[in-house]
Structures are given as C-alpha cells and as structure tokens.
Enzyme design. Structure first.
Site, short mmCIF file in Angstrom:
data_model
loop_
_atom_site.label_atom_id
_atom_site.label_comp_id
_atom_site.label_asym_id
_atom_site.label_seq_id
_atom_site.Cartn_x
_atom_site.Cartn_y
_atom_site.Cartn_z
N ARG A 61 6.42 -11.61 5.36
CA ARG A 61 5.84 -11.51 6.70
C ARG A 61 6.41 -12.62 7.58
O ARG A 61 6.50 -13.78 7.16
CB ARG A 61 4.32 -11.58 6.63
CG ARG A 61 3.71 -10.43 5.85
CD ARG A 61 2.21 -10.47 5.81
NE ARG A 61 1.69 -9.43 4.92
CZ ARG A 61 0.42 -9.32 4.57
NH1 ARG A 61 -0.47 -10.18 5.05
NH2 ARG A 61 0.03 -8.35 3.76
N ASP A 79 -2.36 -7.18 -5.64
CA ASP A 79 -2.75 -5.97 -4.92
C ASP A 79 -3.19 -4.88 -5.88
O ASP A 79 -2.56 -4.69 -6.93
CB ASP A 79 -1.54 -5.46 -4.12
CG ASP A 79 -1.90 -5.15 -2.68
OD1 ASP A 79 -3.09 -5.07 -2.38
OD2 ASP A 79 -0.97 -4.99 -1.87
N HIS A 139 -8.64 -0.41 -1.04
CA HIS A 139 -7.74 -1.57 -1.20
C HIS A 139 -8.56 -2.71 -1.80
O HIS A 139 -9.72 -2.90 -1.41
CB HIS A 139 -7.21 -2.07 0.14
CG HIS A 139 -6.53 -1.04 0.97
ND1 HIS A 139 -5.15 -0.94 1.04
CD2 HIS A 139 -7.02 -0.09 1.80
CE1 HIS A 139 -4.83 0.04 1.88
NE2 HIS A 139 -5.95 0.57 2.36
N GLN A 188 1.12 -10.85 -3.59
CA GLN A 188 -0.28 -10.42 -3.50
C GLN A 188 -0.73 -9.84 -4.83
O GLN A 188 0.03 -9.15 -5.50
CB GLN A 188 -0.44 -9.34 -2.43
CG GLN A 188 -0.39 -9.85 -1.01
CD GLN A 188 -0.70 -8.74 -0.02
OE1 GLN A 188 -0.10 -7.67 -0.09
NE2 GLN A 188 -1.62 -8.98 0.88
N LYS A 221 -15.73 -2.97 4.71
CA LYS A 221 -15.13 -3.86 3.70
C LYS A 221 -16.11 -4.93 3.26
O LYS A 221 -17.11 -5.22 3.93
CB LYS A 221 -13.87 -4.52 4.27
CG LYS A 221 -14.12 -5.42 5.47
CD LYS A 221 -12.83 -6.12 5.93
CE LYS A 221 -13.10 -7.05 7.12
NZ LYS A 221 -11.92 -7.85 7.47
N CYS A 273 0.80 -1.23 0.00
CA CYS A 273 0.00 0.00 0.00
C CYS A 273 0.83 1.28 0.00
O CYS A 273 0.57 2.18 -0.81
CB CYS A 273 -0.96 0.01 1.18
SG CYS A 273 -1.65 -1.58 1.61
N HIS A 319 -5.09 -0.71 -5.84
CA HIS A 319 -5.65 0.40 -5.07
C HIS A 319 -6.34 1.37 -6.01
O HIS A 319 -5.86 1.61 -7.13
CB HIS A 319 -4.56 1.11 -4.27
CG HIS A 319 -3.97 0.25 -3.20
ND1 HIS A 319 -2.85 -0.53 -3.41
CD2 HIS A 319 -4.36 0.00 -1.93
CE1 HIS A 319 -2.57 -1.21 -2.31
NE2 HIS A 319 -3.46 -0.90 -1.39
#
Length: 673
Positions: free
Chosen positions: A399, A419, A547, A417, A501, A370, A421
């Site tokens: 992680r 990902d 997100h 990911q 969400k 992000c 945005h």
C-alpha cells in the site's frame, strides 16, 4: 562452582546497571516478567497502576477497563520491601471524554500559552490551538523556536496562571470580529473567521489582556489550573492547514492534567514508552531494520526477528487448521481487471502503486487479499452442503504511504496480513462469528494478551444490501458477542458500507490499546464477483462473505509485541532461549556439546566465549536472553549446568536432561522459567 556463580552474577548486574539490579529482590535475585513491575526514581514505596493513552501510537483508553500493569515505586532507600508489604494505589488517568474538567483545563492552557508566547515574542502571529488526547498545542507564525525557549514560555504561563485571571466569554457580530482581528493584524484568525458559519461569533478573553476566537469551553479562571500539572513538551514544524504549499508554522505541544500526580504518572509512562520503543529495541536486539537503500517502509527481518516470525506463523497456522480453516498461498500481483471488479481501483486507488505493463497487459501489486480468495471459491460450483468454507492466508500486500507517515513497523508500505475469509449461509453467520471470536481469543492468549476493548459497528447511512440481511447479520454479531460473554460497545452507524463489523483492541502492558483484530460481514464483494452456491432446491443463491483478521498485520503485531514485553520475550518465542557461558576457554568443548544437545531437541541455544565471565553475563542481559548456563570446572566434571533465569533468578545446578525438560515445560505452558 554453583556457590560462586550467584554472587558473581549479582555483582556483575550491579556494576552494569543499578536500575537493572534494583529489579531483583536481593534474597533470590527474583525478577518479575518485564511488563509487570518497574522502578520509578522517586516517590513512596507503593504499587502504582496506570492506564491511559499517552503516545501518538496508542489508542484511546477506557477508564472502565481494569487498570494495566502494576508499577513498583521505590522511595529511593536501600531497603526493598516485599511485594505483599506494598500499599496498592491505583491511578487511572482521565481522558478528555471522561473528564470535562480536564478538557477545559487543556483548552485554557492552549490560550494561556498563546498569550505567553505573544508577550515574549512580539510580532508572533497565532493560528489554531486545540486540545488533543494528552494535552494541547498552538501554532504560531514566528521565527523558529528552540527547546530552550519552552522554559521561558512555561515561566510566563505560570505567572499568568498565578494571577487567577477570569476567562470571559463575549459574543460579537461577524463584522465586529473582523474589525478587531484586522486591528491586531492576525491573518490566520481572519481566515478562521471566514470558515465559521455560525453567528454570533464568540470570543474568549483572559482578563482584559488577551483574547481569541473560540467556541469554548474553558475553566472559569486561570487559577483553576494547577501549574505544576503542566509541561511543555516539544516544538515542531507544521504547515498551515496541513498544506505543504502554505507557510510553515511553529507548533508547540504541551501536556496538562488535573493534578501533579497525574502529570508524574503520565511522564513516567511516556518515558517507559520510549524505553519500549520497538524501533530502538529492534535495532538493539538485532530483530529487524528498514534499509533506506532499498526504500522506506520496507521491512528486513533479521535472523532473530525471522525466527520469531516463524514461531508466530506456525502458531497461527496450527490454530487455524485446528479450527477448520484451509491454508492458501496466492500471487502478489494480478491483472488490473480484477481490481476493477472488486472496486479497489475506483475507491482505493490513492493507496495503490502504479500499474505495470507486461506484454501489453496492465498488472497491479495487490493492496488486499480478498479478490484472490474469491477466485479460489469460484474455481468450481459450490453446493450449500460445502458451506461454510473457511480459507486463510498470511498474504503480503503493498500500500502506498507518504514517507512522512511511515513509522517503524506500525506504518509500512509492504506487510503481511493474517487474512481469512469465510463463505457461509445466512443462518450460519452467528456460529461462524462465534468461532472467529474463540479463535481470535486463543491466538491472542498465546502471546499474553488478555484484555480487550470490543466494538460492534452497525449500518451507516450509505450502504449496500437489504434491510433484512443487515438486520440478520447485525443480530448474528450481537448474539455471538453475547454468547461469548464479552462486554462490548455499540458504534451506531460505524459499520462499513458493505456490512456490520466487530473490532477488537488489545491492551498492552502500559494500558495502551491497539487495533488488531476485526470481523466484518460483506454483502458487496459477493455481488460484484457474482458469487453463488446451489441451494437445496437446485437454485443459485448468493453466499455471505466474512472478512476477518486476528493479528492484523504481522509487522504491526510484532511491533506491539516488542513494546508489550519491552524486548523481554516469553521463553517460547525468545529468539535465543539459552546462552551457554564458559568461565574459561577450558570449558568451551563441554559448552559446545551442551549447545548441540539442546539444539537437537529444538531449543534455541548458543555459546558465547572469548571474554571475561562478567562481560559475557552483561552482554546476555543486554540482549535479554531468558536463560544463562554458567559452566565451570565443576559442571564439566559432573556433566551438569548451573542455570540463571532472567526472571526466576538462580535456578541452581541440574543435569542437561533436567534443563531441557524444564525449558520444554515452560515453553509449552507459555510461561517464564
């Protein structure tokens, strides 16, 4: 040659695996896609459909959803009935949430098991024994148990159940409970008593022979339990209170159901899950590995797995570009200051790796993407006319995970990911969310996932952002779901502190649900990074940040995909689409020409030779290759190929161009050939 290949292949299959051969209808050698029909060893000939969560990796099932895969059940006779002659019988396994009776049975089974253990093993101490998703467990302080001990314990449980002993609730004072516990010398129960804040203390007795601290609920008597619907599954070590500094206890797991039929269905699904285990199939099919020399939780994609990942990524990228996204590639590390601004260092530090000192500056491996996308947004002053801005990245993150929590592709330390945005205006939220839902559905359909469970999570007690923006964002999410026509549940207060969400769980071939897709509105990071755009009045305003992920992580999604198809992938994504098999070495040159022509059109093909044809066919079956082309003298002479499909049986003899055309058509339509 064509007349020879069919019985040859059929006999080879039967000699290799009777169970494998039984998946074909004798008249045509027809095999359905592997996630659709399977054989059970016993039972009357019928179709059995089962939906439930039944393994630790599965998520909870919802009995309101349509049941999952149809499972063909054979009565063991040589006659195989046609599909339309099967009597359909749908079984939906109940859950603790959908059946209080089942919950009571499982809770009582834990007590009955503890009573049986203490009878068989005098001196054993009891700890805790709750019900869990598919059954129950109980922890004991005692000498290590072996799996063979489970049979003795189960027999003793059966005797207790057969006596139809009543479950009697008693309320006592804290002091009385303490006296009784100390009299039995049960130290763990004493510790549990100290943690109970309510009074009076409740005790449940099994007859007048055994009791336990317990709030209930339970069945009225042991006779309400079907002893044929219980099975003790395994023994494992477990630290008391989950603390490795405390004693290691013996944990016995069991499963319990309302009926014997439910137990049989659960055990079948459990075995089927083992057969589909992505860790085993990943090794058998040479797709990926975890190399301990490199470290746990780090995935090595082998050539076959890598080509599948390439196809997944290409599909993902094309759909995103078609939906107005711009692609990004960003670094894997950043200065610690970035993670301080984002708040990750403060709130997420336990999941991050140690920092690196580079020329007296501290850097950090990224746990999320992000902040990078925000920096790309902030590279220049944005106007309201520029919004919405949609950016997407297949970004690898790292992680920290304890070694004991690692699990194949489902729990790793480094993963990619999908990902994305979206930065938009307040009044664009609904339209953008609807676009995300459409994109997510389109991507998931490419891989055969059509059943979803959808949840809308609303504002929690602790949150950032004004009442007005929370209401506007939540309404936008709700309206987008309503427009989409998807059934959804509302999880009141289940949203993130930074915004509401939508979470989407996909249902696999066994009815298990997997959290993959998510859409989250964020009021926090735009504030932390002082993001802005210039509105129509030339004033700076804060954009809304969304997100979203469609697949979650590529590693986890790939694991789900392997288990969904049991390694029998659709033609378009199979690592090898066709294997060319010469009957003798005489045909090898022609086979090489076929492979060259197929490869030139983008078809993934290979030649295998050097063994007798039956073994070549068995090897192709074991590797789950969708198509086999058997090449003999006749095929060489006529410049043709004789094709057998793993799912369609014998497709006959055809020209190479026709073979290519049929593969291309099936791949484009995302279907089996």
């Amino acid at each position: 040659m064509a007349a020879v290949s069919s019985p040859l292949i059929h006999s080879c299959l039967r000699s290799h695996s009777p169970r494998l051969a039984s998946l074909f209808l004798p008249s045509t050698l027809l095999r359905r896609p592997p996630h659709h029909f399977k054989s059970l060893p016993t039972g009357s000939c019928r179709r059995l459909a089962v939906a439930s969560s039944f393994t630790s990796s599965a998520v909870e099932s919802d009995p309101r959803l349509a049941v999952g895969p149809a499972v063909e059940v054979s009565d063991g006779t040589s006659e195989v009935k046609k599909e339309e002659d099967l009597v359909e019988q749908r079984i939906i396994l109940p859950t603790n949430e959908s059946s209080e009776k089942l919950l009571r049975i499982r809770h009582t089974c834990a007590h009955v098991m503890a009573m049986a253990v203490q009878r068989l093993f005098p001196g054993s101490k009891v700890a805790i024994g709750p019900w869990i998703d598919n059954g129950f467990y109980y922890d004991f302080d005692m000498e290590p148990l072996a799996d063979r001990d489970l049979k003795r314990i189960k027999k003793e449980m059966d005797r207790i159940i057969s006596r139809n002993l009543p479950l009697i609730k008693e309320e006592v004072s804290r002091e009385e409970a303490k006296i009784r516990i100390m009299a039995l010398n049960e130290p763990y129960k004493l510790e549990i008593l100290e943690s109970i804040k309510e009074e009076p203390i409740t005790i449940y007795h099994i007859g007048n022979e055994w009791w336990d601290l317990c709030a209930g609920p339970h069945v009225d008597s042991t006779g309400h339990i079907d002893k044929k619907a219980i099975e003790l599954e395994s023994v494992a070590g477990a630290y008391w209170r989950g603390d490795e500094n405390k004693p290691m206890l013996q944990r016995i797991y069991g499963t319990a159901w309302e009926t014997e039929e439910h137990l049989k269905a659960f055990l079948y699904l459990k075995e089927e899950a083992k057969r589909r285990d992505h860790r085993r199939l990943g090794q058998d099919l040479d797709l990926f590995s975890i190399q301990e020399d490199a470290g746990g939780g780090l995935v090595f994609w082998h050539p076959k797995g890598a080509i599948m990942r390439h196809l997944i990524e290409d599909t993902w990228k094309k759909i995103h570009l078609d939906h107005g996204y711009e692609l990004l590639y960003t670094p894997h590390v950043a200065k610690v200051d970035l993670w301080k601004i984002s708040g990750h260092l403060e709130f997420y530090r336990e999941n991050m790796y140690d920092q690196m000192n580079i020329e007296d500056e501290l850097y950090q491996l990224r746990p999320m993407n992000c902040p990078y996308h925000i920096l790309v947004y902030k590279r220049k002053l944005q106007s309201y006319r520029d919004l919405p801005i949609r950016v997407a990245e297949l970004g690898t993150v790292y992680r920290y995970e304890l070694s004991g929590s690692l699990h194949g592709l489902f729990r790793v330390r480094g993963f990619t990911q999908d990902d994305a945005h979206i930065f938009c205006l307040d009044d664009q939220i609904k339209h953008e969310i609807r676009g995300v839902l459409d994109l997510t559905e389109k991507i998931l359909l490419q891989f055969g996932f059509r059943k979803y469970e959808v949840n809308l999570s609303t504002r929690p007690e602790k949150s950032v952002g004004s009442d007005d923006i929370w209401e506007k964002a939540t309404s936008a999410l709700r309206d987008a779901l309503d427009d989409k026509g998807w059934h959804y549940q509302i999880d009141e207060g289940g949203g993130a502190f930074y915004g509401p969400k939508i979470d989407l769980k996909i249902e696999d071939a066994l009815g298990r649900k997997w959290q993959c897709s998510t859409v989250q509105v964020d009021f926090n990071l735009p504030e932390r990074f002082d993001m802005s755009y210039v509105d129509s009045n030339a004033e700076k305003r804060r954009p809304i940040m969304i997100h979203r992920a469609a697949l979650g992580s590529l590693e986890r999604f790939f694991g789900v995909l392997i288990e969904h198809y049991a390694g029998d992938f659709p033609l378009w994504i199979a690592p090898i689409q066709a294997r060319i098999l010469p009957v003798t070495d005489t045909e090898v040159q022609y086979c090489t020409e076929i492979v060259s022509k197929l490869s030139s059109t983008g078809i993934r093909a290979e030649i295998c030779h050097g063994e007798r044809l039956p073994k070549l066919i068995r090897n192709a079956e074991k590797q789950k290759v969708p198509l086999m082309a058997v090449i003999g003298p006749r095929e060489v002479e006529t410049h043709t190929v004789t094709i057998r499909s793993r799912f369609g049986g014998e497709l006959g003899t055809m020209t190479i161009d026709e073979f290519i055309s049929r593969i291309k058509s099936a791949a484009e339509k995302r279907r089996f050939l």
